[in-house]
Design a protein around this motif. Structure first.
Motif, PDB file in Angstrom:
ATOM      1  N   SER A  17      14.150  54.473  83.893  1.00 53.44           N
ATOM      2  CA  SER A  17      14.083  54.577  85.340  1.00 53.44           C
ATOM      3  C   SER A  17      13.358  55.831  85.766  1.00 53.44           C
ATOM      4  CB  SER A  17      15.489  54.561  85.920  1.00 53.44           C
ATOM      5  OG  SER A  17      16.213  55.668  85.452  1.00 53.44           O
ATOM      6  N   LEU A  18      13.512  56.843  84.958  1.00 53.65           N
ATOM      7  CA  LEU A  18      12.822  58.074  85.304  1.00 53.65           C
ATOM      8  C   LEU A  18      11.327  57.886  85.228  1.00 53.65           C
ATOM      9  CD1 LEU A  18      14.985  60.777  83.572  1.00 53.65           C
ATOM     10  CD2 LEU A  18      14.642  60.429  86.002  1.00 53.65           C
ATOM     11  N   ASP A  19      10.947  57.092  84.296  1.00 53.37           N
ATOM     12  CA  ASP A  19       9.519  56.910  84.124  1.00 53.37           C
ATOM     13  C   ASP A  19       8.959  55.961  85.181  1.00 53.37           C
ATOM     14  OD1 ASP A  19       9.779  58.561  82.004  1.00 53.37           O
ATOM     15  OD2 ASP A  19       9.941  56.936  80.538  1.00 53.37           O
ATOM     16  N   ASN A  20       9.765  54.976  85.492  1.00 54.29           N
ATOM     17  CA  ASN A  20       9.211  53.920  86.322  1.00 54.29           C
ATOM     18  C   ASN A  20       9.379  54.171  87.810  1.00 54.29           C
ATOM     19  OD1 ASN A  20       8.563  52.666  83.975  1.00 54.29           O
ATOM     20  ND2 ASN A  20      10.447  51.466  83.885  1.00 54.29           N
ATOM     21  N   ASN A  21      10.529  54.642  88.178  1.00 51.56           N
ATOM     22  CA  ASN A  21      10.702  54.859  89.606  1.00 51.56           C
ATOM     23  C   ASN A  21      11.549  56.096  89.825  1.00 51.56           C
ATOM     24  OD1 ASN A  21      13.507  54.128  89.357  1.00 51.56           O
ATOM     25  ND2 ASN A  21      12.764  52.033  89.120  1.00 51.56           N
ATOM     26  N   LYS A  22      11.699  56.442  91.049  1.00 56.74           N
ATOM     27  CA  LYS A  22      12.409  57.665  91.374  1.00 56.74           C
ATOM     28  C   LYS A  22      13.868  57.411  91.712  1.00 56.74           C
ATOM     29  CE  LYS A  22      10.539  60.718  93.947  1.00 56.74           C
ATOM     30  NZ  LYS A  22       9.884  61.364  95.103  1.00 56.74           N
ATOM     31  N   LYS A  23      14.221  56.186  91.673  1.00 62.21           N
ATOM     32  CA  LYS A  23      15.603  55.877  92.018  1.00 62.21           C
ATOM     33  C   LYS A  23      16.540  56.561  91.039  1.00 62.21           C
ATOM     34  CE  LYS A  23      18.581  52.069  93.217  1.00 62.21           C
ATOM     35  NZ  LYS A  23      18.657  50.610  93.389  1.00 62.21           N
ATOM     36  N   ARG A  24      17.421  57.289  91.581  1.00 63.85           N
ATOM     37  CA  ARG A  24      18.279  58.077  90.705  1.00 63.85           C
ATOM     38  C   ARG A  24      19.294  57.197  90.022  1.00 63.85           C
ATOM     39  NH1 ARG A  24      23.140  60.470  92.157  1.00 63.85           N
ATOM     40  NH2 ARG A  24      24.102  59.628  94.009  1.00 63.85           N
ATOM     41  N   VAL A  25      19.604  57.584  88.848  1.00 63.97           N
ATOM     42  CA  VAL A  25      20.549  56.844  88.025  1.00 63.97           C
ATOM     43  C   VAL A  25      21.719  57.757  87.702  1.00 63.97           C
ATOM     44  CG1 VAL A  25      20.886  55.641  85.856  1.00 63.97           C
ATOM     45  CG2 VAL A  25      18.689  55.510  87.044  1.00 63.97           C
ATOM     46  N   LEU A  26      22.862  57.267  87.942  1.00 60.05           N
ATOM     47  CA  LEU A  26      24.049  58.066  87.669  1.00 60.05           C
ATOM     48  C   LEU A  26      24.269  58.184  86.179  1.00 60.05           C
ATOM     49  CD1 LEU A  26      26.523  56.709  90.340  1.00 60.05           C
ATOM     50  CD2 LEU A  26      25.185  58.800  90.392  1.00 60.05           C
ATOM     51  N   LYS A  27      24.727  59.336  85.818  1.00 58.96           N
ATOM     52  CA  LYS A  27      25.085  59.525  84.418  1.00 58.96           C
ATOM     53  C   LYS A  27      26.317  58.693  84.106  1.00 58.96           C
ATOM     54  CE  LYS A  27      22.128  63.014  83.920  1.00 58.96           C
ATOM     55  NZ  LYS A  27      21.516  62.911  85.244  1.00 58.96           N
ATOM     56  N   THR A  28      26.346  58.219  82.921  1.00 61.35           N
ATOM     57  CA  THR A  28      27.541  57.488  82.514  1.00 61.35           C
ATOM     58  C   THR A  28      28.699  58.463  82.340  1.00 61.35           C
ATOM     59  OG1 THR A  28      27.125  57.733  80.169  1.00 61.35           O
ATOM     60  CG2 THR A  28      26.056  55.885  81.277  1.00 61.35           C
ATOM     61  N   PRO A  29      29.894  57.945  82.436  1.00 60.81           N
ATOM     62  CA  PRO A  29      31.061  58.822  82.226  1.00 60.81           C
ATOM     63  C   PRO A  29      31.000  59.574  80.913  1.00 60.81           C
ATOM     64  CG  PRO A  29      31.767  56.724  83.091  1.00 60.81           C
ATOM     65  CD  PRO A  29      30.286  56.584  82.819  1.00 60.81           C
ATOM     66  N   ALA A  30      30.585  58.904  79.900  1.00 60.40           N
ATOM     67  CA  ALA A  30      30.524  59.583  78.605  1.00 60.40           C
ATOM     68  C   ALA A  30      29.501  60.703  78.615  1.00 60.40           C
ATOM     69  CB  ALA A  30      30.190  58.566  77.519  1.00 60.40           C
ATOM     70  N   GLN A  31      28.399  60.404  79.248  1.00 61.13           N
ATOM     71  CA  GLN A  31      27.381  61.445  79.337  1.00 61.13           C
ATOM     72  C   GLN A  31      27.884  62.637  80.129  1.00 61.13           C
ATOM     73  OE1 GLN A  31      24.326  59.037  81.096  1.00 61.13           O
ATOM     74  NE2 GLN A  31      23.257  58.698  79.161  1.00 61.13           N
ATOM     75  N   LEU A  32      28.516  62.325  81.224  1.00 64.99           N
ATOM     76  CA  LEU A  32      29.039  63.408  82.042  1.00 64.99           C
ATOM     77  C   LEU A  32      30.104  64.188  81.301  1.00 64.99           C
ATOM     78  CD1 LEU A  32      29.230  61.692  85.511  1.00 64.99           C
ATOM     79  CD2 LEU A  32      27.803  63.603  84.859  1.00 64.99           C
ATOM     80  N   MET A  33      30.911  63.468  80.593  1.00 61.98           N
ATOM     81  CA  MET A  33      31.972  64.163  79.867  1.00 61.98           C
ATOM     82  C   MET A  33      31.375  65.087  78.822  1.00 61.98           C
ATOM     83  SD  MET A  33      35.276  62.494  78.008  1.00 61.98           S
ATOM     84  CE  MET A  33      35.770  61.659  79.502  1.00 61.98           C
ATOM     85  N   ALA A  34      30.402  64.576  78.135  1.00 63.89           N
ATOM     86  CA  ALA A  34      29.753  65.416  77.129  1.00 63.89           C
ATOM     87  C   ALA A  34      29.060  66.607  77.771  1.00 63.89           C
ATOM     88  CB  ALA A  34      28.762  64.570  76.331  1.00 63.89           C
ATOM     89  N   LEU A  35      28.417  66.328  78.870  1.00 61.85           N
ATOM     90  CA  LEU A  35      27.729  67.411  79.556  1.00 61.85           C
ATOM     91  C   LEU A  35      28.718  68.449  80.068  1.00 61.85           C
ATOM     92  CD1 LEU A  35      25.084  65.334  81.547  1.00 61.85           C
ATOM     93  CD2 LEU A  35      24.592  67.052  79.817  1.00 61.85           C
ATOM     94  N   GLU A  36      29.776  67.964  80.630  1.00 68.51           N
ATOM     95  CA  GLU A  36      30.775  68.903  81.143  1.00 68.51           C
ATOM     96  C   GLU A  36      31.357  69.735  80.014  1.00 68.51           C
ATOM     97  OE1 GLU A  36      31.968  69.818  83.972  1.00 68.51           O
ATOM     98  OE2 GLU A  36      30.765  68.529  85.248  1.00 68.51           O
ATOM     99  N   LYS A  37      31.621  69.079  78.964  1.00 72.02           N
ATOM    100  CA  LYS A  37      32.194  69.814  77.851  1.00 72.02           C
ATOM    101  C   LYS A  37      31.206  70.842  77.327  1.00 72.02           C
ATOM    102  CE  LYS A  37      34.498  69.325  73.462  1.00 72.02           C
ATOM    103  NZ  LYS A  37      34.974  68.426  72.409  1.00 72.02           N
ATOM    104  N   PHE A  38      29.994  70.411  77.228  1.00 73.23           N
ATOM    105  CA  PHE A  38      28.984  71.353  76.755  1.00 73.23           C
ATOM    106  C   PHE A  38      28.814  72.488  77.745  1.00 73.23           C
ATOM    107  CE2 PHE A  38      25.104  73.078  75.277  1.00 73.23           C
ATOM    108  CZ  PHE A  38      24.993  72.695  73.957  1.00 73.23           C
ATOM    109  N   TYR A  39      28.786  72.122  78.977  1.00 75.11           N
ATOM    110  CA  TYR A  39      28.623  73.147  80.003  1.00 75.11           C
ATOM    111  C   TYR A  39      29.781  74.126  79.990  1.00 75.11           C
ATOM    112  CZ  TYR A  39      28.322  75.253  84.610  1.00 75.11           C
ATOM    113  OH  TYR A  39      28.264  76.144  85.647  1.00 75.11           O
ATOM    114  N   ASN A  40      30.913  73.610  79.678  1.00 76.97           N
ATOM    115  CA  ASN A  40      32.095  74.464  79.643  1.00 76.97           C
ATOM    116  C   ASN A  40      31.943  75.582  78.622  1.00 76.97           C
ATOM    117  OD1 ASN A  40      34.619  75.027  80.714  1.00 76.97           O
ATOM    118  ND2 ASN A  40      35.620  74.157  78.923  1.00 76.97           N
ATOM    119  N   GLU A  41      31.170  75.339  77.651  1.00 82.74           N
ATOM    120  CA  GLU A  41      30.991  76.352  76.613  1.00 82.74           C
ATOM    121  C   GLU A  41      29.647  77.049  76.718  1.00 82.74           C
ATOM    122  OE1 GLU A  41      31.925  75.082  72.755  1.00 82.74           O
ATOM    123  OE2 GLU A  41      33.643  73.887  73.368  1.00 82.74           O
ATOM    124  N   HIS A  42      28.704  76.360  77.239  1.00 84.76           N
ATOM    125  CA  HIS A  42      27.364  76.957  77.318  1.00 84.76           C
ATOM    126  C   HIS A  42      26.774  76.661  78.675  1.00 84.76           C
ATOM    127  CE1 HIS A  42      27.348  77.846  73.030  1.00 84.76           C
ATOM    128  NE2 HIS A  42      27.897  76.679  72.862  1.00 84.76           N
TER     129      HIS A  42
END
Length: 439
Positions: A17-42
């Motif tokens: 979707s990023l390549d094809n259009n600008k319509k934003r795509v929500l992160k999946t819960p798992a992605q967000l969880m991983a990101l949050e966890k990572f962010y929590n440390e870094h």
DNA sequence: TTGTGTTTTATTGCCTCC
DNA sequence: GGAGGCAATAAAACACAA
């Protein structure tokens, strides 16, 4: 529930979707969880980290970078709102605040206004475990997020606090691992938590507790229950005299920088035996820290300030209240994340407390630039089972919902014993032995 | 069901540092 | 000058109240 395939497809869609259009795509819960966890440390991941994370999560590096950027902005924005709200609250209310919550106390006050603190300093403090309004905010956000993740299918229990009963009972290095191990059965289905702790008590707040909301005082209530017959609303039994406190017993350093602000006992904190105590993961100390923090949070909700963000919070608290009535079995899972995060921070704070700030604080931003931060194990993404994470819906927001309103019997026992241990440590330090029994 | 408010994601421009 | 971060902005997704 969302199966792995759909999530992976979703991730692929993210890229596509990023390549094809600008319509934003929500992160999946798992992605967000991983990101949050990572962010929590870094907070400032290196390029390598970003690449790795992007690879693991099926996102582009650009998305990763953008997410971290926005996440930091969010932290900062929330930090401003939170500290400002705290400052107003402190001026307008006569409620005594726990010293452990004093970080918010001086936020907009005379001591230090965190709005003008270098965000990197904020982050460094958070990284080093020093309590800080922003840390709460992060926790709040995380709770909000994870609620969304797990709170979708909340029809398993109408108990109001079973999820919270585990707040203080367990310590684990990885809340997510813990979540999966504790709450997910072999089939990957969330197993309901024990909710009997709420039913068997039938405790009604009294005295001071009547004045304050039940939510706020649920923790106090829990301690009362733990004390059982030893608890006396009118004070210690007649004839019991407490030893006078030693000079400076309540004069723990209030250095906003060094103050660990975990609400724990100063004697314990400053004691050479602190290491033993902290490793013990005393639920009582955590409870104290939590309770004190919650007080300030509660007050914010009680007297919402007329600002857009505060309005959000007020609204959120309504949602939380509503949510807390019906969603708790799986909410416990949410609580685990928030709690473990906080607890982790608290123990870091205790551990770091003995070190000078200049030594402890690391400028992760600078470090990240130099690429010296070791990329952690790929647990952030790979440890997450997509099948265990419900599809994100029902955004439930809130902060005060983290309040424990009841405890399971096991937890009560553990908490109680830990309280006794803390008190014993205190008494040992003070050379007395009567207070425990006096309680 | 709809309108409104909030949150999240993506983009862009500017600034700072190396 | 390039890279990375911050801030502002727009827009989509979502939640909630009427």
């Amino acid at each position: 529930m969302v199966d792995v395939d759909s999530n992976e497809m979703h991730s692929e869609e993210n890229k596509a979707s990023l390549d094809n259009n600008k319509k934003r795509v929500l992160k999946t819960p798992a992605q967000l969880m991983a990101l949050e966890k990572f962010y929590n440390e870094h907070k400032y991941p290196t390029e390598e980290m970003k690449t790795q994370l992007a690879e693991d999560l099926g996102l582009s590096e650009k998305q990763i970078s953008g997410w971290f950027c926005h996440r930091r902005l969010k932290d900062k924005r929330l930090s401003r709102d939170e500290t400002c709200a705290n400052g107003r609250q402190d001026r307008s209310s006569g409620v005594i605040q726990d010293r452990a919550s004093g970080l918010g106390q001086d936020s907009c006050g005379s001591t230090k206004d965190y709005r003008y603190v270098d965000p990197r300093e904020v982050e460094s403090r958070r990284l080093s475990g020093h309590d800080f309004p922003a840390a709460d905010i992060t926790r709040e956000h995380r709770v909000r997020y994870t609620e969304r993740v797990v709170g979708r299918d909340n029809n398993t229990s109408s108990e109001s606090s079973s999820s919270l009963q585990d707040r203080f009972s367990t310590q684990h290095d990885d809340p997510y691992d813990m979540e999966t191990s504790r709450y997910v059965t072999d089939n990957g289905v969330f197993s309901p938590l024990n909710s009997k702790g709420t039913e068997n008590m039938g405790y009604k707040p009294s005295g001071y507790l009547k004045v304050k909301g039940e939510i706020e005082n649920a923790a106090i209530t829990a301690v009362k229950r733990q004390l059982g017959r030893h608890y006396r609303e009118d004070g210690p039994p007649l004839g019991v005299e407490f030893d006078p406190l030693p000079p400076g017993a309540f004069e723990s350093p209030m250095d906003p920088v060094h103050e660990p602000s975990i609400g724990g006992d100063a004697a314990v904190l400053h004691s050479p035996d602190t290491s033993g105590v902290k490793r013990q993961s005393s639920p009582s100390s955590r409870y104290e820290a939590y309770n004190s923090k919650l007080s300030s949070q509660y007050m914010q909700q009680e007297k919402p300030v007329r600002s857009p963000k505060i309005g959000q919070r007020s609204k959120a608290s309504k949602s939380v209240a509503k949510y807390s009535e019906t969603h708790d079995t799986e909410r416990g899972l949410v609580m685990m994340s928030a709690r473990e995060e906080k607890v982790d921070g608290e123990f870091k704070a205790m551990k770091d407390y003995q070190n000078p700030l200049g030594v402890m604080m690391t400028d992760e931003k600078a470090v990240a630039k130099q690429g010296r931060v070791k990329f952690p194990q790929r647990e952030y993404a790979t440890n997450l089972s997509f099948s265990q994470i419900p599809e994100r819906k029902n955004q439930i927001k809130g902060t005060a919902m983290e309040m424990p309103s009841s405890f399971s019997e096991d937890e009560t026992a553990e908490t109680n014993s830990s309280v006794v241990r803390i008190l014993q440590l205190k008494d040992d330090k003070l050379g007395r032995g009567s207070q425990i029994t006096s309680l």
